[in-house]
Design an enzyme around this catalytic site. Structure first.
Site, PDB file in Angstrom:
ATOM      1  N   GLY A 181     -12.973  -2.040  28.613  1.00 42.26           N
ATOM      2  CA  GLY A 181     -12.082  -1.366  29.553  1.00 42.26           C
ATOM      3  C   GLY A 181     -12.533   0.012  29.979  1.00 42.26           C
ATOM      4  CD  GLU A 226     -15.433  15.178  14.203  1.00 46.07           C
ATOM      5  OE1 GLU A 226     -16.578  15.664  14.265  1.00 46.07           O
ATOM      6  OE2 GLU A 226     -15.165  14.158  13.544  1.00 46.07           O
TER       7      GLU A 226
HETATM    8  P1  ADP Z   1     -15.202  -3.202  31.041  1.00 48.26           P
HETATM    9  O1  ADP Z   1     -16.116  -4.057  31.836  1.00 48.26           O
HETATM   10  O2  ADP Z   1     -15.858  -1.973  30.502  1.00 48.26           O
HETATM   11  O3  ADP Z   1     -14.455  -3.915  29.984  1.00 48.26           O
HETATM   12  P2  ADP Z   1     -13.850  -3.080  33.517  1.00 48.26           P
HETATM   13  O4  ADP Z   1     -14.894  -2.522  34.402  1.00 48.26           O
HETATM   14  O5  ADP Z   1     -13.669  -4.536  33.582  1.00 48.26           O
HETATM   15  O6  ADP Z   1     -14.083  -2.640  32.027  1.00 48.26           O
HETATM   16  O7  ADP Z   1     -12.487  -2.327  33.807  1.00 48.26           O
HETATM   17  C1  ADP Z   1     -11.309  -3.013  34.129  1.00 48.26           C
HETATM   18  C2  ADP Z   1     -10.521  -2.265  35.158  1.00 48.26           C
HETATM   19  O8  ADP Z   1     -10.072  -1.027  34.634  1.00 48.26           O
HETATM   20  C3  ADP Z   1     -11.333  -1.900  36.375  1.00 48.26           C
HETATM   21  O9  ADP Z   1     -11.283  -2.918  37.314  1.00 48.26           O
HETATM   22  C4  ADP Z   1     -10.648  -0.644  36.871  1.00 48.26           C
HETATM   23  O10 ADP Z   1      -9.528  -0.955  37.640  1.00 48.26           O
HETATM   24  C5  ADP Z   1     -10.174  -0.010  35.594  1.00 48.26           C
HETATM   25  N1  ADP Z   1     -11.153   0.963  35.117  1.00 48.26           N
HETATM   26  C6  ADP Z   1     -11.854   0.873  33.972  1.00 48.26           C
HETATM   27  N2  ADP Z   1     -12.657   1.930  33.803  1.00 48.26           N
HETATM   28  C7  ADP Z   1     -12.477   2.716  34.880  1.00 48.26           C
HETATM   29  C8  ADP Z   1     -13.039   3.958  35.289  1.00 48.26           C
HETATM   30  N3  ADP Z   1     -13.962   4.587  34.538  1.00 48.26           N
HETATM   31  N4  ADP Z   1     -12.636   4.487  36.463  1.00 48.26           N
HETATM   32  C9  ADP Z   1     -11.717   3.845  37.208  1.00 48.26           C
HETATM   33  N5  ADP Z   1     -11.153   2.680  36.881  1.00 48.26           N
HETATM   34  C10 ADP Z   1     -11.508   2.103  35.730  1.00 48.26           C
HETATM   35 ZN    ZN Z   2     -16.688  14.087   9.396  1.00 50.32          ZN
END
Ligand code: ADP
Ligand code: ZN
Ligand code: MG
Length: 663
Positions: free
Chosen positions: A255, A473
């Site tokens: 995510g 930390e």
């Molecule tokens: P991962 O592949 O790392 O598991 P995803 O790219 O599938 O995560 O993210 C799922 C959704 O969460 C994306 O479609 C977006 O809507 C939201 N999201 C995740 N990370 C970001 C980010 N860094 N900036 C904006 N939206 C994000």
């Molecule tokens: Zn430590």
């Protein structure tokens, strides 16, 4: 030593779930679940066979019943031909209807007969079976006796019934054989054409996502800009013989936007995007995965410049032969992937991106130069990152005036991009349910509460935990800054990373092959700085220092047994036949020293660790004001870099205490 020494405040796996438990999605092996056998086709076949059989049997029974009820009713007398003939002769037959071998009719007055069972039956309806070849004399007699007689053609139902009885078994047998053969041949075809047909499904995708849609992962974005540049103007890079980025591994918790980043690279470079998930390769049928890999790469090469994206690469890329039930199919797929990555023509501008949240178990061969030799990390965002992500996801959402995105960003430590997208969505839904014109702050707050008690709650730490982590930390960082002979601190964060709830990063200035005793002692003090800060500032200690303590013990033990740094034992190296840097336990039976010496070693290790701990405590007590400021700054910013740390040191007057720590 590692290029980056990392001291972390550990996430204790035995903690109750409220304390920094990882999101459920973190630990589950998603890749394995999705590639299950597709049995719906087979059960459909069986189901249709059953339906057909039931229909035929039902029809058969229906026909049998209607057939018999047509001709005979319960009070129909079953009479022999002779009785019928007698009744005609006696002028007692009103009418008779012939239908093939059967005949039914009505008598003028009832008669009583004795049937085979010895029962007596009375009635005026009768049924009998004709003589095999008919009775030539009967017609004349019927006419003579003025009996109303007629003949019906052999009834339809009868005909159908006969056909069914004769043909049904054959239909079933032939049908069964046919189905078995067809099924077999279809699965044969699967092996040869399934991979191909599935690969055609990966349509050439041209994402409209760009870097504007991704926030909070600036380092990853910076790392990927070069890939975009290369895809835009491959000639420019090739002209100078530069090494082209071939494979880039996107690593980070679920995510954090790995998939999003990959799509954004394609969108920025406006090149086609071919994506497939690792679990899609690992199918039931052997050979399919490998052929899919081939097709995927073929298509991408045809469309070059292009991007291939392999999501969840751990599903195929796990270390070969590492598990007992090794999966041949997966290995074949992995081998094919390696072959394809090696087989690129250097002029082909195809970049392979892959994503995983578990990079540790990946096969070493995948990470070799020319394959996924670059690693881009998508970390959990700090509050600034979360604010930026909130802004992206609220772009199209009408917000009330009272909405304070900053306070929301601050209230969600540990959340990743996907969690924030979910939060915004929940808040918008809530506002819609309440018939509001815009999404209010209350909607956000209530949605956040709902998410936090939900099943898939994101990793969010409470205030008390964050306080402990900040001091812990801060203690690592400050002890590092206050000592000579240490690697400079580059960054401190209380944003969770992997298993760690907080991290202090040190970058060694140069590669060291030799460690001075001063350096090792400073290392011990720094490693214990976290635990010491907890004691100094909070007054009680926590479980978060487990990893630190393991490190400390390992270093101190080696100082005593390998490097002769204990005065009591002198300059003797006790070989223990253990992996010195892994800190593994002593291999039993391989010691070359006595029990007594072992006891002295333990005492010496103990003494060194105690010394380092008291040094850390006294350093931090002396600079308590600075420690408080660092912890406060960490709570505020979540991430504090070297420059900010230096500013705090100067402001609180700590800098004079250790001028040589800075360069
Ligand atoms: P991962 O592949 O790392 O598991 P995803 O790219 O599938 O995560 O993210 C799922 C959704 O969460 C994306 O479609 C977006 O809507 C939201 N999201 C995740 N990370 C970001 C980010 N860094 N900036 C904006 N939206 C994000
Ligand atoms: Zn430590
Ligand atoms: Mg993903």
């Amino acid at each position: 030593m590692d290029a980056q020494a990392i001291y972390m405040y550990q996430n204790n796996p035995n903690d109750p779930p409220t304390r920094g438990s990882q999101r459920p999605g973190n630990s589950g092996n998603n890749g394995n679940n999705s590639g299950g056998p597709k049995d719906s086709g087979m059960s459909l076949l069986i189901r249709s066979i059953i339906i057909i059989v039931v229909l035929l049997v039902g029809w058969y029974l229906f026909e049998v019943f209607t057939q018999s009820s047509n001709t005979t009713t319960p009070n129909t007398l079953e009479i022999p031909y002779s009785t019928f003939y007698q009744q005609v002769e006696d002028n007692n037959v009103q009418s008779v209807v012939f239908q093939s071998q059967d005949a039914t009719g009505t008598l003028k007055s009832s008669i009583t007969i004795h049937d085979v069972n010895g029962d007596t039956k009375t009635g005026d309806q009768f049924h009998f079976t004709q003589l095999p070849n008919g009775d030539p004399a009967l017609t004349a007699l019927l006419i003579q006796k003025q009996v109303d007689f007629s003949a019906k053609p052999a009834s339809d139902s009868n005909l159908v019934l006969n056909i069914i009885i004769n043909v049904l078994p054959w239909i079933l047998i032939i049908g069964f054989i046919f189905l078995v053969f067809r099924n077999a041949s279809r699965s044969q075809q699967n092996i040869f054409s399934f991979g191909k047909s599935k690969a055609k499904v990966i349509l050439e995708d041209r994402p409209t996502t760009t870097f504007v849609d991704v926030a909070g992962v600036d380092e990853a974005k910076n790392d990927l800009i070069e890939v975009v540049e290369f895809l835009k103007t491959p000639q420019k890079f090739q002209r100078l013989g530069g090494k082209i980025p071939r494979g880039v591994l996107l690593v980070g918790p679920p995510g954090t936007g790995k998939t999003l980043l990959a799509r954004a690279v394609a969108g920025e470079a406006s090149v086609p995007f071919f994506s497939m998930s690792g679990s899609e390769f690992v199918e039931v049928l052997v050979g399919v995965g490998a052929s899919r890999v081939r097709d995927l790469f073929d298509q991408a090469k045809k469309a070059a410049p292009s991007i291939i994206f392999i999501d969840e690469i751990d599903a195929v890329g796990r270390q070969r032969g590492s598990s007992i039930n090794s999966n041949d199919e997966r290995e074949q797929t992995l081998n094919q992937l390696l072959v394809e990555m090696d087989g690129f023509d250097t002029r082909q501008a195809v970049v392979v991106l892959a994503a995983t949240n578990r990079p540790d178990g990946l096969d070493k061969a995948l990470l070799r130069p020319g394959r996924f030799d670059r690693r881009v990390t998508a970390e959990r965002p700090d509050w600034n990152g979360r604010l930026a992500i909130l802004k992206i996801h609220t772009r199209t959402v009408p917000l009330s005036n009272d909405v304070d995105l900053i306070s929301i960003a601050r209230a969600t430590p540990g959340m990743v991009g996907a969690d924030i997208a979910n939060l915004v969505n929940e808040a918008a839904l809530l506002a819609a349910r309440r018939n509001l014109d815009s999404v209010s702050q209350v909607c956000f707050e209530e949605s956040l509460d709902k998410i936090l008690i939900g099943a898939e709650r994101p990793l969010i730490l409470n205030d008390a935990d964050l306080n402990v982590i900040a001091y812990h930390e801060g203690g690592h960082a400050l002890t590092g800054l206050l000592q000579e002979y240490v690697d400079p601190v580059t960054k401190v964060t209380i944003v969770p990373r992997g298993q760690a709830l907080g991290v202090t990063q040190y970058t060694p200035l140069d590669d060291r092959y030799n460690y001075s005793q001063d350096y090792l002692e400073a290392q011990l003090v720094t490693a214990l700085g976290g635990r010491a800060a907890e004691e100094v500032a909070i007054g009680h200690i926590t479980t978060g220092a487990e990893n630190d303590l393991q490190r400390v013990t390992a270093i101190a033990r080696q100082m005593v047994t390998r490097w002769g740094m204990s005065e009591r034992l002198g300059t003797i190296s006790f070989s223990e036949r253990e992996d010195p840097f892994a800190g593994t336990s002593l291999a039993t039976g391989s010691r070359e020293y006595s029990e007594k010496t072992a006891a002295v070693i333990d005492e010496e290790v103990n003494r060194i660790v105690r010394w380092a701990y008291s040094r850390a405590v006294s350093l931090l007590s002396e600079h308590r004001v600075t420690l408080d400021r660092v912890a406060k700054s960490l709570r505020l910013h979540e991430t504090v870099d070297a420059k900010q740390l230096r500013e705090i040191m100067v402001e609180t007057g700590a800098i004079d205490a250790a001028p040589s720590s800075y360069r």
